[in-house]
Design an enzyme around this catalytic site. Structure first.
Site, mmCIF file in Angstrom:
data_model
loop_
_atom_site.group_PDB
_atom_site.id
_atom_site.type_symbol
_atom_site.label_atom_id
_atom_site.label_comp_id
_atom_site.label_asym_id
_atom_site.label_seq_id
_atom_site.Cartn_x
_atom_site.Cartn_y
_atom_site.Cartn_z
ATOM 1 N N HIS A 75 54.266 50.438 6.180
ATOM 2 C CA HIS A 75 53.522 50.984 5.050
ATOM 3 C C HIS A 75 54.495 51.549 4.032
ATOM 4 C CE1 HIS A 75 49.114 51.464 6.387
ATOM 5 N NE2 HIS A 75 49.610 50.309 6.742
ATOM 6 N N TYR A 213 43.438 56.637 -0.005
ATOM 7 C CA TYR A 213 42.701 57.894 -0.164
ATOM 8 C C TYR A 213 41.808 57.755 -1.404
ATOM 9 C CZ TYR A 213 46.385 59.788 2.875
ATOM 10 O OH TYR A 213 47.255 60.023 3.916
ATOM 11 N N PRO A 305 44.833 66.979 9.155
ATOM 12 C CA PRO A 305 45.212 65.582 9.416
ATOM 13 C C PRO A 305 45.660 64.823 8.167
ATOM 14 C CG PRO A 305 42.812 65.872 9.548
ATOM 15 C CD PRO A 305 43.403 67.238 9.387
ATOM 16 N N LYS A 309 50.914 64.105 9.789
ATOM 17 C CA LYS A 309 52.209 64.640 10.213
ATOM 18 C C LYS A 309 52.290 65.026 11.687
ATOM 19 C CE LYS A 309 54.453 64.203 6.464
ATOM 20 N NZ LYS A 309 55.188 62.945 6.442
ATOM 21 N N TYR A 396 56.133 62.166 2.493
ATOM 22 C CA TYR A 396 55.227 61.254 3.193
ATOM 23 C C TYR A 396 56.003 60.361 4.166
ATOM 24 C CZ TYR A 396 51.729 57.641 4.040
ATOM 25 O OH TYR A 396 50.871 56.770 4.643
#
Ligand code: RFL
Ligand code: PHB
Length: 411
Positions: A75, A213, A305, A309, A396
């Site tokens: 990703h 998202y 969540p 992480k 991230y």
């Protein structure tokens, strides 16, 4: 009573406990892992999905990444759906590598298989019920096995005597409760949110294939995957909601409304085969150690969540502790062990900052229209400004684990 002597008693065979046992074995340090669940339960429960680049590197160094490299999906970043448009954030160009989508239960299965092959003992179906001797002075040598865990296994009581205890037993385990009960200096810092997540596993093809998202005035939705034909989708739901309030039709209707866009067809629907409610909360325990007892992973801290992480911090804590235990058992004294908590907590609070920031940015609170407009402006900035994305992407993808040590040099 069955009694086992070892150097490190590890409570819990989640990512923290299994990774730690492997890191210790690589250094020639013995450990025994005690796990309450059956092997089947442990290796099939749906949980996390995103593996940071430093966690990938760590699994590679530990020789447990063959299946992840074959079956995981790299990703580069994620999609953001905002103001009915889809934006792809590709963090690879920022130089920190890429995260990978690889289900946690697969990683756990790989670590259990590797432990089997290496002869690493894991006592399944065995629940730890008491911890003793955490306050005995710390020395090396067999006579120093003064810390004990008492457990109940399928064949009756079991006692593990060890030099140190690593509580890798998650949020509901015995380790943090014990540390809080025996040492007044141990504190928790926490934050609660007026919402949780409803997570479903559905038989639909992921589109887009990288996580997405979706920000909407109805609340956040998150679309992730578990392979080519399964999706993992999450909805922000009010805290205290019940699963029975969410029949399949309502879940799909809400997911479709929140993800509606002007640049993609509506979300595909399909059979829902699993559903869970997930609490959204933050909690950090400080310090993460009491004498010979060390808290690792979710036993010490819980992240919201958002941003994924938890699994990665569990592996990062295990790395720091394995480094300190390596120094201790090599005869370098207890200095590194004494620094475990401080060293681990820096990355823990960095992850808290990231996960809390992502949570505030992506979720909607009905009671605050001013905050909603500020969030829209922040999201506009993220879409328009590569520097804003770079800062987010660095966290991230994952910052390096806080230890100078790599395994190859120590094996
Ligand atoms: P775990 O995985 O909870 O493992 C603890 C283990 O300890 C055992 N245990 C005991 N054993 C013996 N005696 C006792 N008394 C015991 N008490 C407990 C338990 O049976 C268990 O096997 O903790 P660990 O190793 O610290 O790992 C933490 C991660 O599992 C957790 O942070 C993540 O799953 C959180 N999380 C995510 N993290 C990510 O990094 N990326 C993600 O994408 C992500 N998604 C998620 C998540 C957590 C979720 N849920 C279920 C809360 C998605 C979900 C839905
Ligand atoms: C997941 O795939 O489970 C996932 C992905 C991204 C998140 C949280 C969970 O932020």
């Amino acid at each position: 009573m069955k009694s086992i002597d070892t150097q490190v008693a590890v409570i819990g065979a989640g990512p923290a406990g299994l990774a730690l046992a492997r890191m210790l074995a690589v250094q020639g340090i013995e450990s025994v892992v005690v796990e309450r669940q059956s092997r089947h339960q442990l290796c099939t429960a749906q949980r996390a999905g995103i593996v940071e680049q430093p966690t990938r590197d760590t699994m590679h160094e530990l020789g447990v990444d063959a299946r992840m490299s074959r079956e995981g999906h790299e990703h580069a970043g994620f999609h953001l759906r905002h103001r009915r448009r889809t934006h792809h954030f590709d963090f690879r160009s920022f130089g920190g590598g890429a995260a990978m989508l690889y289900p946690q239960h697969h990683l756990v299965t790989d670590l259990v298989d590797a432990a089997d092959q290496a002869g690493q003992p894991i006592l399944f179906d065995t629940a730890v019920v008491a911890i003793d001797g955490h306050d005995m002075p710390l020395t090396t040598g067999t006579s120093s096995r003064a810390a004990t865990v008492q457990a109940i296994g399928p064949a009756g009581p079991v006692r593990v005597r060890a030099v140190t205890i690593a509580a890798c037993d998650g949020f509901h385990g015995i380790g943090r409760a014990h540390a809080l009960a025996v040492e007044a200096a141990v504190r928790t810092h926490s934050r609660s949110y007026p919402f949780g997540w409803l997570g479903v596993l559905a038989r639909t093809a992921p589109d887009p294939t990288e996580g997405m998202y979706c920000v909407s005035s109805r609340g956040m939705s998150l679309h992730s995957s578990r392979g080519a034909e399964l999706t993992r989708q999450y909805l922000q739901v009010p805290a205290g909601t019940a699963l029975r309030d969410w029949p399949d039709e309502r879940v799909w209707a809400e997911l479709r409304l929140r993800s509606a866009s002007d640049d993609h067809p509506p979300l595909a629907t399909g059979e829902i085969i699993d559903r869970t409610l997930i609490a959204v909360r933050s909690l950090v325990t400080e310090p993460m150690q009491v004498g010979r007892l060390f808290l690792v992973g979710d036993a010490a801290h819980i992240m919201p969540p958002t941003g994924a992480k938890g699994l990665n911090l569990a592996v990062s804590d295990a790395t720091v502790l394995s480094y300190a235990l390596g120094a201790f058992f090599a005869g370098a004294g207890s200095g590194e062990l004494d620094s475990y908590s401080d060293r681990a907590l820096r990355r823990v609070w960095q992850a808290q900052m990231f996960s809390t920031g992502m949570t505030d940015l992506l979720h909607t609170r009905d009671d605050d229209p001013h905050a909603w407009r500020i969030r829209c402006a922040q999201l506009d900035e993220l879409v328009a400004n590569p520097d804003a994305r770079r800062a987010l992407g660095r966290l991230y993808v994952g910052t390096p684990f806080p230890t100078p040590w790599r395994w190859q040099g120590n094996a």
